[in-house]
Design a protein around this motif. Structure first.
Motif, short mmCIF file in Angstrom:
data_model
loop_
_atom_site.label_atom_id
_atom_site.label_comp_id
_atom_site.label_asym_id
_atom_site.label_seq_id
_atom_site.Cartn_x
_atom_site.Cartn_y
_atom_site.Cartn_z
N TYR A 260 0.81 -1.21 0.00
CA TYR A 260 0.00 0.00 0.00
C TYR A 260 0.85 1.27 0.00
CZ TYR A 260 -4.12 -2.87 0.85
OH TYR A 260 -5.13 -3.78 0.74
N SER A 261 2.12 1.15 0.31
CA SER A 261 2.98 2.34 0.29
C SER A 261 3.12 2.90 -1.12
CB SER A 261 4.37 2.00 0.85
OG SER A 261 5.05 1.08 0.01
N LYS A 262 2.82 2.06 -2.12
CA LYS A 262 2.94 2.51 -3.52
C LYS A 262 1.62 3.00 -4.09
CE LYS A 262 6.82 -0.60 -4.44
NZ LYS A 262 7.34 -1.71 -5.27
N VAL A 263 0.57 2.97 -3.27
CA VAL A 263 -0.73 3.44 -3.72
C VAL A 263 -0.83 4.94 -3.49
CG1 VAL A 263 -3.23 3.26 -3.40
CG2 VAL A 263 -1.80 1.22 -3.26
N ILE A 264 -1.33 5.68 -4.48
CA ILE A 264 -1.40 7.13 -4.41
C ILE A 264 -2.34 7.58 -3.30
CG2 ILE A 264 -2.07 9.22 -5.68
CD1 ILE A 264 -1.33 7.74 -8.24
N GLY A 265 -1.99 8.65 -2.60
CA GLY A 265 -2.87 9.24 -1.59
C GLY A 265 -2.37 9.02 -0.18
N ASN A 266 -3.04 9.68 0.76
CA ASN A 266 -2.68 9.55 2.17
C ASN A 266 -2.98 8.15 2.69
OD1 ASN A 266 -1.92 12.34 3.40
ND2 ASN A 266 -3.58 12.75 1.97
N LYS A 267 -2.21 7.72 3.69
CA LYS A 267 -2.44 6.45 4.36
C LYS A 267 -2.97 6.74 5.77
CE LYS A 267 -0.40 4.63 0.78
NZ LYS A 267 0.06 5.87 0.16
N TYR A 268 -3.60 5.73 6.36
CA TYR A 268 -4.20 5.89 7.67
C TYR A 268 -3.86 4.72 8.57
CZ TYR A 268 -6.98 9.57 5.53
OH TYR A 268 -7.37 10.71 4.88
N ASN B 118 1.84 -0.26 8.10
CA ASN B 118 2.37 1.11 8.26
C ASN B 118 1.51 2.12 7.52
OD1 ASN B 118 4.69 0.40 9.85
ND2 ASN B 118 5.64 -0.39 7.98
N GLY B 119 0.21 1.89 7.56
CA GLY B 119 -0.74 2.81 6.93
C GLY B 119 -1.39 2.19 5.71
N ILE B 120 -2.71 2.37 5.61
CA ILE B 120 -3.46 1.87 4.46
C ILE B 120 -4.32 2.98 3.90
CG2 ILE B 120 -3.49 -0.56 5.17
CD1 ILE B 120 -6.19 -0.12 6.46
N PRO B 121 -4.69 2.89 2.61
CA PRO B 121 -5.53 3.92 2.00
C PRO B 121 -6.89 4.03 2.70
CG PRO B 121 -4.51 2.56 0.31
CD PRO B 121 -4.25 1.89 1.63
N PHE B 122 -7.51 5.16 2.53
CA PHE B 122 -8.80 5.44 3.17
C PHE B 122 -9.83 4.37 2.86
CE2 PHE B 122 -13.06 7.31 2.65
CZ PHE B 122 -13.30 7.71 3.95
N LEU B 123 -9.95 4.00 1.59
CA LEU B 123 -10.97 3.03 1.20
C LEU B 123 -10.72 1.66 1.80
CD1 LEU B 123 -11.64 3.88 -2.57
CD2 LEU B 123 -12.86 4.68 -0.54
N VAL B 124 -9.46 1.29 1.96
CA VAL B 124 -9.12 0.00 2.57
C VAL B 124 -9.49 0.01 4.06
CG1 VAL B 124 -7.27 -1.64 3.05
CG2 VAL B 124 -7.29 -0.38 0.89
N ALA B 125 -9.20 1.13 4.73
CA ALA B 125 -9.58 1.25 6.15
C ALA B 125 -11.10 1.20 6.29
CB ALA B 125 -9.03 2.56 6.71
N LEU B 126 -11.81 1.88 5.39
CA LEU B 126 -13.27 1.88 5.43
C LEU B 126 -13.82 0.47 5.24
CD1 LEU B 126 -15.95 3.42 5.54
CD2 LEU B 126 -15.72 3.82 3.08
#
Length: 230
Positions: A148-156, A197-205
């Protein structure tokens, strides 16, 4: 895949927008993001009334969130939430990985509707899952680890999620068709996105909604059994 990256990027606009101010209403940012992402990701209308956050303290709240039923179901809300309290780590804002120490969801009511072999809650969740990033392989290897570190956007990273006295309402299957409303036990789970170490918003949702769906399915089935046996 570009469309998925765009959705992830837009979801991150919330954090980008609030990081530039000391105390700010993020309602305009949230409204635009939600109105764009909601129909494209969830396949239903998503609304919220107000959102405020202090970047100095990290505390904020979102009021009155509504997630509509998917296509093919009656008009109305599938999930209603009265308030979401957010406690963020202020120093993480603007770093690319937003750390949320506590996310508390209050006054959540779910209107459960079963249609043939499907239901509205699971269908919304499946709509979301179809938009999550996948490994760049053909055919898809769902067991492959996604970086997920390579996915565009903020991580959570969300350390604690508390859902206080959630409720589910609906009706019994044929022939009874009796209405029911059940207050479920509080739901608490931890460490969303910690391992990655952080996942995209949609994954967290998706992870949050999966926990909610599991509890809803259990409550509905338990109610069906109790009603049948009485």
């Amino acid at each position: 895949m570009k469309k998925i990256f765009l959705l992830m990027l837009l979801a991150g606009l919330i954090a980008l927008g609030i990081s530039s101010y000391t105390t700010v209403s993020i309602n305009p940012i949230l409204t635009k993001t939600v109105h764009y992402i909601g129909p494209k990701v969830m396949g239903s209308k998503v609304q919220l009334e107000d959102a405020k956050l202090s970047t100095l303290s990290g505390y904020g709240s979102i009021h009155n969130v509504y997630l509509g039923n998917p296509v093919g179901y009656p008009r109305g809300q599938c999930i209603q939430i009265g308030k979401i309290d957010v406690e963020m780590l202020p120093s993480s804002i603007g770093t690319g990985t937003i750390i949320i120490n506590n996310l508390t969801i209050k006054a959540m009511d779910i209107a459960f509707i079963r249609h043939r072999k499907e239901n509205n809650v699971t269908l919304l969740l499946n709509n979301l899952r179809s938009k999550l990033p996948k490994p760049l392989e053909f055919p898809d290897n769902t067991s492959k680890y996604i970086d997920y570190s390579k996915v565009i956007g903020n991580k959570y990273i969300i350390k604690n999620v508390h859902i206080v006295t959630p409720s589910v309402s609906g009706s019994m299957p044929k022939p009874q068709r009796a209405n029911f409303s059940v207050i479920m036990d509080d739901i608490h789970f931890t460490d969303i996105g910690e391992r990655e170490n952080g996942i995209p918003f949609l994954v967290a949702l998706e992870q949050i909604l999966t926990k909610i769906e599991d509890r809803v399915q259990y409550a509905v089935m338990d109610t069906y059994v109790r009603y049948r046996d009485n």
